[in-house]
Design a protein around this motif. Structure first.
Motif, PDB file in Angstrom:
ATOM      1  N   ILE A   1      14.518  10.648  36.275  1.00  0.00           N
ATOM      2  CA  ILE A   1      15.263   9.555  35.640  1.00  0.00           C
ATOM      3  C   ILE A   1      14.341   8.362  35.399  1.00  0.00           C
ATOM      4  CG2 ILE A   1      17.108   7.860  36.004  1.00  0.00           C
ATOM      5  CD1 ILE A   1      18.625  10.096  37.513  1.00  0.00           C
ATOM      6  N   ARG A   2      13.534   8.036  36.403  1.00  0.00           N
ATOM      7  CA  ARG A   2      12.584   6.921  36.248  1.00  0.00           C
ATOM      8  C   ARG A   2      11.612   7.203  35.106  1.00  0.00           C
ATOM      9  NH1 ARG A   2      11.232   1.611  36.488  1.00  0.00           N
ATOM     10  NH2 ARG A   2       9.073   1.280  37.126  1.00  0.00           N
ATOM     11  N   GLY A   3      11.010   8.395  35.093  1.00  0.00           N
ATOM     12  CA  GLY A   3      10.043   8.731  34.061  1.00  0.00           C
ATOM     13  C   GLY A   3      10.648   8.691  32.667  1.00  0.00           C
ATOM     14  N   SER A   4      11.853   9.233  32.516  1.00  0.00           N
ATOM     15  CA  SER A   4      12.474   9.269  31.186  1.00  0.00           C
ATOM     16  C   SER A   4      12.889   7.875  30.732  1.00  0.00           C
ATOM     17  CB  SER A   4      13.691  10.208  31.198  1.00  0.00           C
ATOM     18  OG  SER A   4      14.681   9.764  32.118  1.00  0.00           O
ATOM     19  N   GLU A   5      13.292   7.014  31.665  1.00  0.00           N
ATOM     20  CA  GLU A   5      13.740   5.677  31.280  1.00  0.00           C
ATOM     21  C   GLU A   5      12.579   4.759  30.905  1.00  0.00           C
ATOM     22  OE1 GLU A   5      16.861   4.343  30.798  1.00  0.00           O
ATOM     23  OE2 GLU A   5      17.349   6.468  30.833  1.00  0.00           O
ATOM     24  N   ILE A   6      11.426   4.894  31.563  1.00  0.00           N
ATOM     25  CA  ILE A   6      10.287   4.044  31.168  1.00  0.00           C
ATOM     26  C   ILE A   6       9.480   4.709  30.061  1.00  0.00           C
ATOM     27  CG2 ILE A   6      10.168   2.962  33.440  1.00  0.00           C
ATOM     28  CD1 ILE A   6       7.588   4.565  33.925  1.00  0.00           C
ATOM     29  N   GLY A   7       9.887   5.916  29.652  1.00  0.00           N
ATOM     30  CA  GLY A   7       9.361   6.514  28.438  1.00  0.00           C
ATOM     31  C   GLY A   7       8.079   7.297  28.566  1.00  0.00           C
ATOM     32  N   ASP A   8       7.679   7.694  29.797  1.00  0.00           N
ATOM     33  CA  ASP A   8       6.446   8.491  29.885  1.00  0.00           C
ATOM     34  C   ASP A   8       6.716   9.937  30.268  1.00  0.00           C
ATOM     35  OD1 ASP A   8       6.984   8.338  32.605  1.00  0.00           O
ATOM     36  OD2 ASP A   8       5.181   7.214  33.133  1.00  0.00           O
ATOM     37  N   GLY A   9       7.975  10.366  30.207  1.00  0.00           N
ATOM     38  CA  GLY A   9       8.304  11.752  30.507  1.00  0.00           C
ATOM     39  C   GLY A   9       9.680  12.124  29.996  1.00  0.00           C
ATOM     40  N   THR A  10       9.976  13.431  30.038  1.00  0.00           N
ATOM     41  CA  THR A  10      11.252  13.937  29.553  1.00  0.00           C
ATOM     42  C   THR A  10      12.345  13.725  30.586  1.00  0.00           C
ATOM     43  OG1 THR A  10      11.046  16.163  30.518  1.00  0.00           O
ATOM     44  CG2 THR A  10       9.989  15.778  28.376  1.00  0.00           C
ATOM     45  N   ILE A  11      13.566  13.949  30.184  1.00  0.00           N
ATOM     46  CA  ILE A  11      14.667  14.156  31.119  1.00  0.00           C
ATOM     47  C   ILE A  11      14.418  15.497  31.817  1.00  0.00           C
ATOM     48  CG2 ILE A  11      17.174  14.562  31.265  1.00  0.00           C
ATOM     49  CD1 ILE A  11      17.451  12.751  28.784  1.00  0.00           C
ATOM     50  N   GLU A  12      14.924  15.675  33.023  1.00  0.00           N
ATOM     51  CA  GLU A  12      14.745  16.936  33.741  1.00  0.00           C
ATOM     52  C   GLU A  12      15.357  18.094  32.942  1.00  0.00           C
ATOM     53  OE1 GLU A  12      16.143  19.137  37.908  1.00  0.00           O
ATOM     54  OE2 GLU A  12      16.477  16.986  37.634  1.00  0.00           O
ATOM     55  N   ALA A  13      14.516  19.047  32.566  1.00  0.00           N
ATOM     56  CA  ALA A  13      14.961  20.239  31.844  1.00  0.00           C
ATOM     57  C   ALA A  13      15.184  21.347  32.868  1.00  0.00           C
ATOM     58  CB  ALA A  13      13.935  20.646  30.796  1.00  0.00           C
ATOM     59  N   ALA A  14      16.338  21.338  33.500  1.00  0.00           N
ATOM     60  CA  ALA A  14      16.576  22.218  34.643  1.00  0.00           C
ATOM     61  C   ALA A  14      16.868  23.661  34.226  1.00  0.00           C
ATOM     62  CB  ALA A  14      17.734  21.680  35.483  1.00  0.00           C
ATOM     63  N   SER A  15      17.559  23.841  33.105  1.00  0.00           N
ATOM     64  CA  SER A  15      17.902  25.202  32.688  1.00  0.00           C
ATOM     65  C   SER A  15      16.740  25.827  31.927  1.00  0.00           C
ATOM     66  CB  SER A  15      19.150  25.201  31.815  1.00  0.00           C
ATOM     67  OG  SER A  15      18.850  24.734  30.514  1.00  0.00           O
ATOM     68  N   GLN A  16      16.682  27.142  31.937  1.00  0.00           N
ATOM     69  CA  GLN A  16      15.612  27.860  31.242  1.00  0.00           C
ATOM     70  C   GLN A  16      15.662  27.592  29.747  1.00  0.00           C
ATOM     71  OE1 GLN A  16      14.413  31.948  32.449  1.00  0.00           O
ATOM     72  NE2 GLN A  16      15.026  32.517  30.366  1.00  0.00           N
ATOM     73  N   ASP A  17      16.852  27.593  29.169  1.00  0.00           N
ATOM     74  CA  ASP A  17      16.972  27.362  27.729  1.00  0.00           C
ATOM     75  C   ASP A  17      16.447  25.980  27.343  1.00  0.00           C
ATOM     76  OD1 ASP A  17      18.050  29.843  27.354  1.00  0.00           O
ATOM     77  OD2 ASP A  17      20.130  29.158  27.262  1.00  0.00           O
ATOM     78  N   ASP A  18      16.850  24.957  28.111  1.00  0.00           N
ATOM     79  CA  ASP A  18      16.397  23.595  27.813  1.00  0.00           C
ATOM     80  C   ASP A  18      14.891  23.472  27.982  1.00  0.00           C
ATOM     81  OD1 ASP A  18      18.939  22.711  27.224  1.00  0.00           O
ATOM     82  OD2 ASP A  18      19.321  21.888  29.216  1.00  0.00           O
ATOM     83  N   LEU A  19      14.373  24.098  29.028  1.00  0.00           N
ATOM     84  CA  LEU A  19      12.938  24.018  29.296  1.00  0.00           C
ATOM     85  C   LEU A  19      12.129  24.642  28.167  1.00  0.00           C
ATOM     86  CD1 LEU A  19      10.390  23.620  30.987  1.00  0.00           C
ATOM     87  CD2 LEU A  19      10.986  25.697  32.259  1.00  0.00           C
ATOM     88  N   TYR A  20      12.456  25.871  27.796  1.00  0.00           N
ATOM     89  CA  TYR A  20      11.658  26.564  26.786  1.00  0.00           C
ATOM     90  C   TYR A  20      11.807  25.924  25.414  1.00  0.00           C
ATOM     91  CZ  TYR A  20      11.035  30.293  30.250  1.00  0.00           C
ATOM     92  OH  TYR A  20      10.710  31.008  31.371  1.00  0.00           O
ATOM     93  N   ARG A  21      12.997  25.442  25.080  1.00  0.00           N
ATOM     94  CA  ARG A  21      13.196  24.789  23.786  1.00  0.00           C
ATOM     95  C   ARG A  21      12.360  23.504  23.709  1.00  0.00           C
ATOM     96  NH1 ARG A  21      18.085  24.499  24.215  1.00  0.00           N
ATOM     97  NH2 ARG A  21      18.452  22.322  24.730  1.00  0.00           N
ATOM     98  N   THR A  22      12.388  22.715  24.783  1.00  0.00           N
ATOM     99  CA  THR A  22      11.597  21.483  24.815  1.00  0.00           C
ATOM    100  C   THR A  22      10.100  21.790  24.778  1.00  0.00           C
ATOM    101  OG1 THR A  22      13.345  20.434  26.140  1.00  0.00           O
ATOM    102  CG2 THR A  22      11.191  19.348  26.089  1.00  0.00           C
ATOM    103  N   LEU A  23       9.702  22.819  25.506  1.00  0.00           N
ATOM    104  CA  LEU A  23       8.291  23.210  25.547  1.00  0.00           C
ATOM    105  C   LEU A  23       7.794  23.607  24.166  1.00  0.00           C
ATOM    106  CD1 LEU A  23       5.716  23.886  27.105  1.00  0.00           C
ATOM    107  CD2 LEU A  23       6.754  26.069  27.752  1.00  0.00           C
ATOM    108  N   HIS A  24       8.561  24.430  23.455  1.00  0.00           N
ATOM    109  CA  HIS A  24       8.134  24.855  22.119  1.00  0.00           C
ATOM    110  C   HIS A  24       8.099  23.679  21.133  1.00  0.00           C
ATOM    111  CE1 HIS A  24       7.727  29.040  23.000  1.00  0.00           C
ATOM    112  NE2 HIS A  24       8.965  29.172  23.416  1.00  0.00           N
ATOM    113  N   LEU A  25       9.016  22.724  21.319  1.00  0.00           N
ATOM    114  CA  LEU A  25       8.999  21.534  20.468  1.00  0.00           C
ATOM    115  C   LEU A  25       7.748  20.704  20.729  1.00  0.00           C
ATOM    116  CD1 LEU A  25      10.611  19.872  18.383  1.00  0.00           C
ATOM    117  CD2 LEU A  25      11.577  18.605  20.317  1.00  0.00           C
ATOM    118  N   LEU A  26       7.353  20.593  21.987  1.00  0.00           N
ATOM    119  CA  LEU A  26       6.148  19.845  22.332  1.00  0.00           C
ATOM    120  C   LEU A  26       4.894  20.508  21.763  1.00  0.00           C
ATOM    121  CD1 LEU A  26       7.010  18.918  26.023  1.00  0.00           C
ATOM    122  CD2 LEU A  26       6.547  17.279  24.184  1.00  0.00           C
TER     123      LEU A  26
END
Length: 510
Positions: A449-474
Motif C-alpha cells: 500500500i505504501r509503495g503504490s501510494e507514493i508511486g514507486d510500485g504496483t498494488i499487490e498482485a496476489a492472484s496469478q491472473d493479476d500477476l501475469y497480466r501486470t507482468l506482461h504489460l510491464l
C-alpha cells in the motif's frame, strides 16, 4: 506510572534469578493488560528458559574486522571474547565508545539484516564506526538456540502459507496480524527478551544502539542501556514492535499515527495512554547511501533501456524464509517466450538458499529452461559492473554462501534492474520500480500500500491472473515503468529514501 521490569537486578547473575525477583510487567506504556496475559508471558519465558537457558552467562564483548560488511562499511562484528578463537593474525579489538554505534539484529528472514546494512552504510558515511551485533552469532548461547528454534517454525509456516491457500487464509494471515497486534504482545516479548539480557549486559551503557528487532531492543533496555532506538520495519502498526524504554523510528506517516496512538491495539482493557511524542520519530525509508547516491543515474539507465528497446530487466529476490520457489517457477514459465525473444531478462537472487535453489532448478530443468548460475562473489560483482554498460539476456541465477552476501546482493542488483518482483516486505521501501506479488503474512500488506501510494510500485498482485497480466504489460508497454521512475525521482527530491541517515542522526543526537 508504568510498572516496567527495568531494575538493577537485571545486572545480576542468571536471568532465571532475575525473573523471580522482579515485579510483573502489567502496564505497557501506561496501559493495563490482563492477568492471563502476564501468566502466559511468564510461562513462555519459563518454557524457553528450561529448554535453552542453561548458557546464560554474560558475554564479554569485543570486536573483529571480518567479512564484506567490514570491507564495504568498516563495520566491526561483536564477538564473545571468552569463546571466540581468533584466526591467525586476526586482531580482537575492545569496543571504543567514541563515534561508535551498535546495530543489533537477528537472522530471522532477510529484512532485519537488510535494515542493519542500511544503517551500517549510513553510519559509515556519517563518520561513525558501526558495530554489528547479531543475536544468533554467539555459539551455544541461549539467544542463538531460542531464535534458531523459532526461525525454523517461522520458515516452515511461511512456506506452507504459499502452498496451502486454506492455511494462509485461515491461520497464517491471522497469526501475522491480529496475533501480535495488541498491547499484550509487548508483555510477551518483554518477558521472552529477558533471556537475551546476557548478550547486552557488558556493552557500554551510553553507546547508541539501533535495534532491528524487539528482542534486541528489550534485551538492551533491560540490561540498562540508556540510548536504545527501536527501528520499526513494517508499515502495519503492531504492538509486537514496541519496546518500552527505547525511542522508536517509523518509515511513513500512517505508521507514525498508528504507533503514536496505539491504533487498534487494545486487548482486554481499552487503551488509555498513547506513546509520547518524544518516543517516536518518522524518519522515512531505511535505504543504503549507495542506493540513494545513484538514484538519478539508475533511473536514467532504466529509461534509456526502455527507449532503445533493450530487454526489460526483472529482479526476483528470494526472502529469508525461502517461501517463493513455486511462484518464481511460474513467473519464468509465463515469460518463456519473452525471454527467448530478448524482450525480458531475469536476475534471480536465491540468497543462501541452496535447498530452495535445488527445488527451483528441478522445475527449470524439467521444462528445459536455460539459465546461468553465478556463485562466486567476485564474479558476481564483475557481472554487475559489466551489466551497467552492456546488454544482458536470458536468466541469471545467483547463489552465495554467506548471509551478508545473500542479503546485500539484492541491493547491488537493483542498480542494473528495471523492475523488482518482490513480496511487500522491507524491500517495499527501496527506490526501484516494484511489482508486488502475494505477501507472506498479512502484516506485509501495508508495505505494498505504501509503495503504490507514493508511486514507486504496483498494488499487490496476489492472484496469478493479476500477476501475469501486470507482468506482461510491464514487458510490452512502458507507461507503468515511466510512472514509477517519475515518482522515484520526485520522492528522492523530498528525501523519502533518506531514513537510514535520519535514524542514525536521531540515535546519535546529544
Amino acid at each position: 506510572m508504568t510498572n516496567t521490569i527495568f531494575l538493577p537486578e537485571l545486572h545480576q547473575s542468571l536471568t532465571i534469578k532475575i525473573m523471580s525477583t522482579c515485579p510483573r510487567y502489567l502496564t505497557p506504556f501506561g496501559n493495563r493488560v490482563s492477568t492471563a496475559t502476564v501468566r502466559t508471558a511468564r510461562f513462555i519465558y519459563k518454557l524457553f528458559n528450561r529448554l535453552y537457558g542453561k548458557n546464560s552467562a554474560p558475554i564479554e564483548p569485543a570486536a573483529i574486522a571480518v567479512g564484506n560488511q567490514y570491507a564495504d562499511f568498516g563495520a566491526l562484528t561483536i564477538v564473545d571474547k571468552k569463546t571466540y578463537v581468533p584466526e591467525m593474525g586476526q586482531t580482537v579489538y575492545d569496543i571504543v565508545p567514541d563515534k561508535a554505534i551498535i546495530i543489533a539484529t537477528i537472522r530471522m528472514g532477510f529484512g532485519h539484516w537488510r535494515m542493519a546494512i542500511a544503517f551500517m552504510s549510513a553510519a559509515h558515511k556519517m563518520g561513525y564506526t558501526p558495530y554489528i551485533l547479531d543475536l544468533m552469532s554467539f555459539e551455544n548461547s541461549s539467544a542463538q538456540k531460542i531464535i534458531k528454534s523459532l526461525q525454523k517454525l517461522y520458515d516452515f509456516f511461511s512456506r506452507l502459507s504459499q502452498s496451502s491457500r486454506w492455511f494462509n487464509d485461515h491461520l497464517w494471515e491471522k497469526f501475522t496480524s491480529t496475533q501480535n497486534k495488541t498491547i499484550d504482545s509487548c508483555v510477551t516479548q518483554r518477558y521472552l527478551s529477558a533471556l537475551f539480557v546476557p548478550v547486552f549486559e557488558k556493552l557500554p551503557r551510553t553507546v547508541p544502539l539501533l535495534s532491528m528487532h524487539p528482542w534486541a531492543g528489550h534485551g538492551a533496555v533491560l540490561s540498562g542501556m540508556t540510548n536504545v532506538v527501536s527501528t520499526i520495519p513494517d508499515n502495519y502498526p503492531m504492538a509486537f514492535w514496541l519496546v518500552e524504554g527505547s525511542r522508536h523510528t517509523v518509515q511513513s506517516p500512517s505508521s507514525y499515527m498508528g504507533y503514536r496512538t496505539l491504533l487498534e491495539m487494545s486487548a482486554t482493557y481499552p487503551i488509555i495512554e498513547c506513546i509520547p511524542e518524544s518516543m517516536i520519530f518518522e524518519c522515512d525509508h531505511y535505504v543504503d547511501y549507495e542506493l540513494t547516491a545513484t538514484i538519478e543515474t539508475d533511473c536514467a539507465a532504466r529509461i534509456h533501456r526502455l527507449e532503445t528497446g533493450k530487454a526489460r530487466r526483472f529482479l526476483l529476490t528470494m526472502g529469508g524464509a525461502g517461501a517463493q520457489v513455486y511462484k518464481f517457477a511460474g513467473i519464468i514459465s509465463a515469460c518463456t517466450a519473452d525471454i527467448a525473444t530478448g524482450r525480458a531478462t531475469f536476475f534471480i537472487n536465491m540468497g543462501d538458499h541452496a535447498g530452495r535453489w535445488e527445488a527451483l532448478r528441478q522445475r527449470l530443468d524439467a521444462t528445459h529452461t536455460r539459465y546461468i548460475l553465478h556463485n562466486s562473489w567476485e564474479h558476481t560483482k564483475q557481472f554487475i559492473t559489466d551489466a551497467q554498460h552492456s546488454e544482458v539476456n536470458g536468466i541469471h541465477v545467483f547463489l552465495h554462501d554467506t548471509f551478508y552476501e545473500a542479503v546485500y546482493l539484492t541491493n547491488l542488483l537493483m542498480h542494473i534492474s528495471d523492475i523488482m518482483i518482490t513480496k511487500p516486505s522491507e524491500l517495499s521501501f527501496y527506490p526501484i520500480p516494484k511489482l508486488f506479488i502475494q505477501r507472506v503474512g498479512r502484516h506485509e500488506a501495508w508495505g505494498a500500500i505504501r509503495g503504490s501510494e507514493i508511486g514507486d510500485g504496483t498494488i499487490e498482485a496476489a492472484s496469478q491472473d493479476d500477476l501475469y497480466r501486470t507482468l506482461h504489460l510491464l514487458i510490452s508497454d512502458g507507461d507503468l515503468l515511466k510512472l514509477y521512475v517519475k515518482h522515484i525521482l520526485e520522492n528522492h527530491t523530498v528525501g523519502i529514501y533518506n531514513g537510514a541517515h535520519n535514524a542514525v542522526r536521531y540515535a546519535t543526537a546529544p
